[in-house]
Design a protein around this motif. Structure first.
Motif, PDB file in Angstrom:
ATOM      1  N   GLY A 190       0.567  -1.249  -0.054  1.00 24.30           N
ATOM      2  CA  GLY A 190       0.093  -0.169   0.066  1.00 24.30           C
ATOM      3  C   GLY A 190       0.778   1.193  -0.039  1.00 24.30           C
ATOM      4  O   GLY A 190       0.691   2.224  -0.721  1.00 24.30           O
ATOM      5  N   THR A 191       2.151   1.246   0.879  1.00 20.74           N
ATOM      6  CA  THR A 191       2.726   2.484   1.013  1.00 20.74           C
ATOM      7  C   THR A 191       3.620   2.862  -0.340  1.00 20.74           C
ATOM      8  O   THR A 191       3.577   3.820  -0.861  1.00 20.74           O
ATOM      9  CB  THR A 191       3.869   1.994   1.889  1.00 20.74           C
ATOM     10  OG1 THR A 191       3.335   1.714   3.211  1.00 20.74           O
ATOM     11  CG2 THR A 191       4.895   3.337   2.223  1.00 20.74           C
ATOM     12  N   HIS A 229      -4.800   2.949  -9.024  1.00 22.41           N
ATOM     13  CA  HIS A 229      -4.399   2.049  -7.868  1.00 22.41           C
ATOM     14  C   HIS A 229      -5.707   1.565  -7.522  1.00 22.41           C
ATOM     15  O   HIS A 229      -6.463   2.030  -7.022  1.00 22.41           O
ATOM     16  CB  HIS A 229      -3.734   3.010  -6.736  1.00 22.41           C
ATOM     17  CG  HIS A 229      -3.498   2.088  -5.654  1.00 22.41           C
ATOM     18  ND1 HIS A 229      -3.536   2.720  -4.485  1.00 22.41           N
ATOM     19  CD2 HIS A 229      -3.121   0.788  -5.346  1.00 22.41           C
ATOM     20  CE1 HIS A 229      -3.222   1.822  -3.293  1.00 22.41           C
ATOM     21  NE2 HIS A 229      -2.915   0.461  -4.159  1.00 22.41           N
ATOM     22  N   LYS A 244       1.899   4.992  -8.103  1.00 25.14           N
ATOM     23  CA  LYS A 244       0.718   5.307  -9.024  1.00 25.14           C
ATOM     24  C   LYS A 244       0.818   6.774  -9.680  1.00 25.14           C
ATOM     25  O   LYS A 244       0.330   7.246 -10.631  1.00 25.14           O
ATOM     26  CB  LYS A 244      -0.680   5.455  -8.289  1.00 25.14           C
ATOM     27  CG  LYS A 244      -0.871   6.215  -7.221  1.00 25.14           C
ATOM     28  CD  LYS A 244      -2.390   6.505  -6.626  1.00 25.14           C
ATOM     29  CE  LYS A 244      -2.491   7.753  -5.905  1.00 25.14           C
ATOM     30  NZ  LYS A 244      -3.181   7.846  -4.729  1.00 25.14           N
ATOM     31  N   ASP A 245       1.388   7.791  -8.781  1.00 27.44           N
ATOM     32  CA  ASP A 245       1.605   9.007  -9.399  1.00 27.44           C
ATOM     33  C   ASP A 245       2.898   9.096 -10.420  1.00 27.44           C
ATOM     34  O   ASP A 245       2.646   9.831 -11.150  1.00 27.44           O
ATOM     35  CB  ASP A 245       2.166   9.972  -8.015  1.00 27.44           C
ATOM     36  CG  ASP A 245       0.884  10.157  -7.071  1.00 27.44           C
ATOM     37  OD1 ASP A 245      -0.310  10.083  -7.685  1.00 27.44           O
ATOM     38  OD2 ASP A 245       0.927  10.495  -5.989  1.00 27.44           O
ATOM     39  N   GLU A 277       1.257   4.123  -3.427  1.00 28.62           N
ATOM     40  CA  GLU A 277       0.743   5.397  -3.441  1.00 28.62           C
ATOM     41  C   GLU A 277       1.802   6.373  -4.324  1.00 28.62           C
ATOM     42  O   GLU A 277       1.392   7.356  -4.814  1.00 28.62           O
ATOM     43  CB  GLU A 277       1.007   5.988  -1.932  1.00 28.62           C
ATOM     44  CG  GLU A 277      -0.291   5.617  -1.076  1.00 28.62           C
ATOM     45  CD  GLU A 277      -1.541   6.218  -1.612  1.00 28.62           C
ATOM     46  OE1 GLU A 277      -1.803   7.318  -2.084  1.00 28.62           O
ATOM     47  OE2 GLU A 277      -2.377   5.372  -1.860  1.00 28.62           O
ATOM     48  N   SER A 281      -6.689  -1.236  -4.745  1.00 29.24           N
ATOM     49  CA  SER A 281      -6.462  -1.917  -3.565  1.00 29.24           C
ATOM     50  C   SER A 281      -7.660  -2.978  -3.086  1.00 29.24           C
ATOM     51  O   SER A 281      -8.726  -1.851  -2.467  1.00 29.24           O
ATOM     52  CB  SER A 281      -5.791  -1.293  -2.292  1.00 29.24           C
ATOM     53  OG  SER A 281      -6.040  -1.617  -1.172  1.00 29.24           O
ATOM     54  N   ASP A 284      -8.323  -2.163   0.689  1.00 28.57           N
ATOM     55  CA  ASP A 284      -8.935  -0.793   0.801  1.00 28.57           C
ATOM     56  C   ASP A 284     -10.553  -0.623   0.617  1.00 28.57           C
ATOM     57  O   ASP A 284     -11.100  -0.220   1.200  1.00 28.57           O
ATOM     58  CB  ASP A 284      -8.272   0.321   0.143  1.00 28.57           C
ATOM     59  CG  ASP A 284      -6.882   0.542   0.752  1.00 28.57           C
ATOM     60  OD1 ASP A 284      -6.569   0.384   1.926  1.00 28.57           O
ATOM     61  OD2 ASP A 284      -5.990   1.342  -0.026  1.00 28.57           O
TER      62      ASP A 284
END
Ligand code: ADP
Length: 190
Positions: free
Chosen positions: A15-16, A29, A22-23, A19, A31, A34
């Motif tokens: 997850g970290t 993204h 994706k940018d 982030e 998940s 999530d």
């Protein structure tokens, strides 16, 4: 179009890293963890169904998870690519993803795995559990169950992607920035 599957055990940092990636690569993204948590928080039918499994540290049934994933992809048909985080987690999910992407003339470009040893990961999850509010992060037995699920159902996917020549592994231990750079250097070769 590049479609990347981010792969790794619970706590590996998917997850970290997602982030940042994706940018950097302009990816949508997705998940699954999530999305399930969002649905549980909002008490939707999907959330109620998934909660029972998640709180025990078990995987949510494939049928439910695959449907949800396809629905998320369909909401983003103009995407330049996707970053799948926490999906696929079973061979049935991997096969469903291949078929689904093929139906859109897309494919999984590569799978990148974040590697780390179990002792470090369990410590990370317990630490995260102090602030994340996640029930499945606070109890060692539930965490252990997630590892069992991983070893039994998800680890075989490494071979699934190796056979297709789409598997890459990256050392997940180091600072967040170091790991991002390692992942990026794999993505740059795609
Ligand atoms: P972690 O990788 O730390 O276990 P996630 O947020 O990715 O956390 O997932 C949390 C939980 O959500 C999983 O333990 C599982 O119960 C459920 N889940 C997420 N993705 C999937 C999936 N692809 N298939 C089945 N269950 C899933």
């Amino acid at each position: 179009m590049i479609n990347i599957v981010l792969f790794g055990k619970p706590g590996a940092g998917k997850g970290t890293q997602a982030e940042f990636l994706k940018d950097r690569y302009n990816l949508v993204h997705i998940s699954t963890g999530d999305i399930f948590r969002y649905n549980i928080k909002n008490n939707t039918d999907l959330g109620k169904e998934a909660q029972v499994f998640i709180e025990k540290g078990e995987l949510v049934p494939d049928s439910l998870t695959i449907k949800m994933l396809e629905c998320e992809v369909d909401k983003n048909l103009d995407a330049k690519g996707f970053l799948f985080d926490g999906f696929p987690r079973t061979e049935a999910q991997a096969e469903a993803l291949d078929l689904f992407l093929q139906s859109k003339t897309w494919e999984v470009t590569a799978t990148v795995a974040l590697e780390a040893n179990d002792d470090i990961l369990v410590q990370r999850i317990l630490e995260r559990g102090k602030t994340s509010g996640r029930v499945d992060d606070q109890d060692e037995e539930k965490i252990r169950n997630r590892y069992n699920e991983y070893n039994e159902k998800t680890a075989p996917l490494m071979d699934y992607y190796k056979k297709q020549d789409k598997f890459h592994a990256v050392n997940g231990i180091g600072t967040i920035e170091e790991v991002t750079e390692r992942l990026s250097s794999v993505i740059e070769t795609l």
